[in-house]
Scaffold this motif. Structure first.
Motif, short mmCIF file in Angstrom:
data_model
loop_
_atom_site.label_atom_id
_atom_site.label_comp_id
_atom_site.label_asym_id
_atom_site.label_seq_id
_atom_site.Cartn_x
_atom_site.Cartn_y
_atom_site.Cartn_z
N ARG A 1 0.80 -1.29 -0.12
CA ARG A 1 0.01 -0.03 0.06
C ARG A 1 1.01 1.13 -0.01
N VAL A 2 2.06 1.29 0.88
CA VAL A 2 2.86 2.43 0.88
C VAL A 2 3.55 2.51 -0.62
N LEU A 3 3.82 1.58 -1.19
CA LEU A 3 4.50 1.45 -2.57
C LEU A 3 3.62 2.28 -3.52
N LEU A 4 2.33 1.74 -3.44
CA LEU A 4 1.19 2.07 -4.43
C LEU A 4 0.90 3.83 -4.20
N ASP A 5 0.83 4.08 -2.90
CA ASP A 5 0.55 5.34 -2.60
C ASP A 5 1.84 6.36 -2.98
N ASP A 6 3.02 6.02 -2.91
CA ASP A 6 4.09 6.62 -3.48
C ASP A 6 4.19 6.68 -4.86
N ALA A 7 3.52 5.63 -5.80
CA ALA A 7 3.38 5.85 -7.03
C ALA A 7 2.54 7.08 -7.77
N GLY A 8 1.69 7.46 -6.73
CA GLY A 8 1.05 8.67 -7.16
C GLY A 8 -0.07 8.41 -8.23
N VAL A 9 -0.62 7.38 -8.23
CA VAL A 9 -1.82 6.85 -9.28
C VAL A 9 -2.72 7.02 -8.61
N ARG A 10 -4.00 7.15 -9.41
CA ARG A 10 -5.44 7.26 -8.80
C ARG A 10 -5.82 6.00 -8.50
N GLN A 11 -6.55 5.82 -7.25
CA GLN A 11 -6.90 4.38 -6.85
C GLN A 11 -8.06 4.58 -6.09
N ASP A 12 -8.79 3.54 -5.89
CA ASP A 12 -10.10 3.53 -4.92
C ASP A 12 -10.15 2.13 -4.18
N ALA A 13 -10.95 2.03 -3.30
CA ALA A 13 -11.04 0.76 -2.28
C ALA A 13 -12.33 0.30 -2.05
N TYR A 14 -12.88 -1.11 -2.23
CA TYR A 14 -13.95 -1.41 -2.04
C TYR A 14 -13.88 -2.65 -1.11
N TRP A 15 -14.94 -2.99 -0.57
CA TRP A 15 -14.94 -4.20 0.40
C TRP A 15 -13.87 -4.34 1.35
N ALA A 16 -13.75 -3.29 1.86
CA ALA A 16 -12.50 -3.07 2.88
C ALA A 16 -13.04 -3.93 4.14
N HIS A 17 -12.14 -4.65 4.79
CA HIS A 17 -12.44 -5.45 6.01
C HIS A 17 -11.12 -5.98 6.51
N HIS B 1 -10.65 -4.83 -2.04
CA HIS B 1 -10.57 -4.77 -3.40
C HIS B 1 -9.94 -3.31 -3.88
N ARG B 2 -9.15 -3.29 -4.85
CA ARG B 2 -8.49 -2.07 -5.15
C ARG B 2 -8.70 -1.66 -6.71
N LEU B 3 -9.27 -0.70 -7.04
CA LEU B 3 -9.19 -0.23 -8.63
C LEU B 3 -8.02 0.78 -8.90
N ILE B 4 -7.11 0.50 -9.73
CA ILE B 4 -5.94 1.25 -9.86
C ILE B 4 -5.95 1.80 -11.22
N GLU B 5 -5.60 2.99 -11.58
CA GLU B 5 -5.38 3.54 -12.48
C GLU B 5 -4.18 3.17 -13.20
N SER B 6 -3.90 2.52 -14.50
CA SER B 6 -2.77 2.35 -15.25
C SER B 6 -2.62 3.18 -16.44
N GLY B 7 -1.74 4.01 -16.32
CA GLY B 7 -1.49 5.05 -17.43
C GLY B 7 -2.64 6.14 -17.39
N ARG B 8 -2.73 6.87 -18.21
CA ARG B 8 -4.06 8.00 -18.52
C ARG B 8 -5.36 7.21 -18.82
N ASP B 9 -6.02 7.46 -17.80
CA ASP B 9 -7.64 6.99 -18.02
C ASP B 9 -8.56 7.97 -17.73
N PRO B 10 -8.95 8.65 -18.66
CA PRO B 10 -10.09 9.83 -18.45
C PRO B 10 -11.43 9.21 -18.09
N LEU B 11 -11.49 7.97 -18.22
CA LEU B 11 -12.78 6.98 -17.75
C LEU B 11 -12.60 6.58 -16.27
N PHE B 12 -11.51 6.86 -15.67
CA PHE B 12 -11.39 6.24 -14.30
C PHE B 12 -12.34 6.43 -13.19
#
Length: 402
Positions: free
Chosen positions: A164-180, A364-375
Motif C-alpha cells: 500500500r505504501v508503494l502504491l501511494d508513493d506511485a501517485g496513481v489514482r486508486q479507490d478501495a472497495y469491500w474493505a475489511h 479490493h482496489r481499483l487502480i489507474e494504469s496510465g492515463r485513463d479519462p474514464l477512471f
C-alpha cells in the motif's frame, strides 16, 4: 476461508492472441502470456515468488499452475521482465495473473481483474523485492504498452503495509472497495516473555471452557496435536482431511471436497507442488490414527496461510476446530519456524479472531494504469456495484433469519 466479497463470474474466453510483447522504459519488457506449465519462464516465475516484496504463495508458479485446471479459464499472466520471458536467463520483475473482463459494469468499459478464487484468497501481485518501486512502475505501465485496458482491479489485496505504501508513493489514482480486516497471528519480533503472554487476553471464562472441552475430548483417549511436514505423509493426510470434511456439515450441505472432484484434485496437486520445496504443513488433532481436525497451511518464508480447515462436528461441545486453532497457536508461539499466520477468513469470523489479536487489512482496489479519462466513472460504477451487492447480502441474511 475466503473474504466476503462476491467472486465474479468467469468471463467469456479472450479470443485474442495470448502472446503479446511490448518494450517498456529502462530496457524492460512487458508481456501477456497464458498459464502454461511448459513455459520456459516458469522457473523465473518461481524465483520471483521467493524474493517478492510481499509473500503471496497463491500467485507463485507451482500453486497457480496447480489451480489452473479448476479455476484458470481465461486467466493470463501479465509479466514484466528484463528481456522477452522466453529468452534464456530472463529475470522477472513482476507477475500478475488476471482476466480481461469486457463488461464489469454493464458497459463496454473493460478492466483487468486479478485472479482470486476460493483457494486463492490473496490478490497481491508478485513484485521484485530488490527494487519493488521499479517493478510496480513497470507493472502499471505495462497495460498501456500492450494495448490493454488502463485500469486494474486487485481483489483481496493488502490495504496497508509495504504494498500500500508503494502504491501511494506511485501517485496513481486508486479507490478501495469491500474493505475489511481478517484475523492474523503475528509473533514476529516477540521475545520469549511476550510469546508466553500472547494468549493472556483470553478471559477466565474462555479459559475454563477450553479446559473443559479439552478434558471432554481426552475422555475417550488422549488427543495429540501434530504439525505434519514430511511429504511422504501428505497423501494419506489429505485423504483423511477430505473424508473428515465430507462427514461434517460441509458434506451435508453438498460443498465438501469429496463432492467436488476438480477442487480435490487442485488441493492434492497444490500440496504436492508445495511439498517438493518444503512449503506446506498440515496441522492436525488426532486420537491415534483418527483425525479429529485438520488444517492445510501453505508457507511463504516464515508466513503461513490458512487454506482449508476440516473438523469433526459430531459433538459441538468439544469444538475440535477451536481446539485445533488453540493448539496451533500454542505451537507457533513455542517455536520459531512460523512467525505469522494469515487466517484468510471473512471479517468477524470467530475462529480466526478468538486467539489471534492482530488484523490484516484487506480490500479490493481499483487502480489507474496510465492515463485513463474514464477512471472516475469506473470508480463510481464499482462503488455502486458494491452497494448493490451489500444490499443483496443484507436481504439474504434477513430471509435466512426468518
Amino acid at each position: 476461508m475466503i473474504a466476503p466479497a462476491p467472486m465474479p463470474k468467469a468471463p467469456l474466453p479472450d479470443t485474442r492472441s495470448p502472446f503479446v510483447t511490448a518494450p517498456l522504459p529502462g530496457g524492460l519488457v512487458a508481456a501477456i502470456r497464458p498459464l502454461d506449465p511448459a513455459a520456459p519462464w516458469v522457473a523465473a516465475w518461481e524465483a520471483l515468488g521467493a524474493r517478492a516484496l510481499v509473500a503471496n504463495p497463491f500467485y507463485e508458479a507451482s500453486y497457480a499452475l496447480a489451480a489452473a485446471p479448476a479455476f484458470g479459464a481465461g486467466v493470463r499472466m501479465l509479466l514484466v521482465a528484463d528481456r522477452p520471458p522466453e529468452e534464456p536467463g530472463a529475470r522477472l520483475l513482476a507477475a500478475w495473473p488476471h482476466r480481461r473482463v469486457a463488461r464489469r459494469w454493464g458497459l463496454p468499459l473493460p478492466v483487468l481483474m486479478g485472479w482470486t478464487h476460493g483457494y486463492a484468497p490473496l490478490g497481491i501481485p508478485l513484485l521484485d523485492g530488490e527494487d519493488p518501486a521499479a517493478a510496480l512502475a513497470a507493472l502499471l505501465a505495462a497495460p498501456q504498452a500492450l494495448g490493454e485496458p488502463p485500469r486494474l482491479l486487485l481483489q483481496n489485496a493488502p490495504a496497508d503495509g509495504p504494498f500500500r505504501v508503494l502504491l501511494d508513493d506511485a501517485g496513481v489514482r486508486q479507490d478501495a472497495y469491500w474493505a475489511h480486516d481478517r484475523g492474523l497471528l503475528d509473533a514476529a519480533g516477540l521475545d520469549p516473555a511476550a510469546r508466553g503472554a500472547y494468549l493472556d487476553h483470553l478471559s477466565g471464562n474462555r479459559r475454563r471452557r477450553l479446559r473443559r472441552a479439552r478434558r471432554r475430548l481426552d475422555a475417550d483417549g488422549p488427543v495429540a496435536f501434530t504439525m505434519l511436514a514430511d511429504p511422504a505423509g501428505f497423501p494419506a493426510a489429505l485423504n483423511a482431511h477430505i473424508a473428515l470434511e465430507a462427514a461434517s456439515w460441509k458434506g451435508r450441505a453438498g460443498t465438501a471436497l469429496a463432492q467436488r472432484p476438480e477442487e480435490a484434485a487442485l488441493l492434492r496437486a497444490a500440496v504436492a507442488a508445495l511439498a517438493e520445496r518444503g512449503r506446506v504443513r498440515i496441522a492436525r488433532l488426532h486420537r491415534g490414527d483418527t483425525i479429529l481436525a485438520s488444517m492445510v497451511l501453505p508457507l511463504a518464508g516464515r508466513d503461513a496461510f490458512v487454506l482449508k480447515v476440516a473438523h469433526d462436528d459430531t459433538d459441538p461441545a468439544v469444538a475440535t476446530g477451536v481446539q485445533l486453532v488453540h493448539r496451533l497457536t500454542e505451537a507457533v508461539l513455542a517455536t520459531s519456524g512460523i512467525d505469522r499466520i494469515d487466517s484468510c477468513a471473512p471479517p468477524d469470523f470467530e475462529l480466526a479472531t478468538l486467539f489471534w489479536t492482530e488484523r490484516r487489512a484487506i480490500a479490493h482496489r481499483l487502480i489507474e494504469s496510465g492515463r485513463d479519462p474514464l477512471f472516475p466513472l469506473a470508480a463510481r460504477l464499482e462503488r455502486g456495484r458494491e452497494r448493490v451487492a451489500r444490499l443483496r447480502l443484507r436481504l439474504r441474511e434477513r430471509r435466512a433469519k426468518g
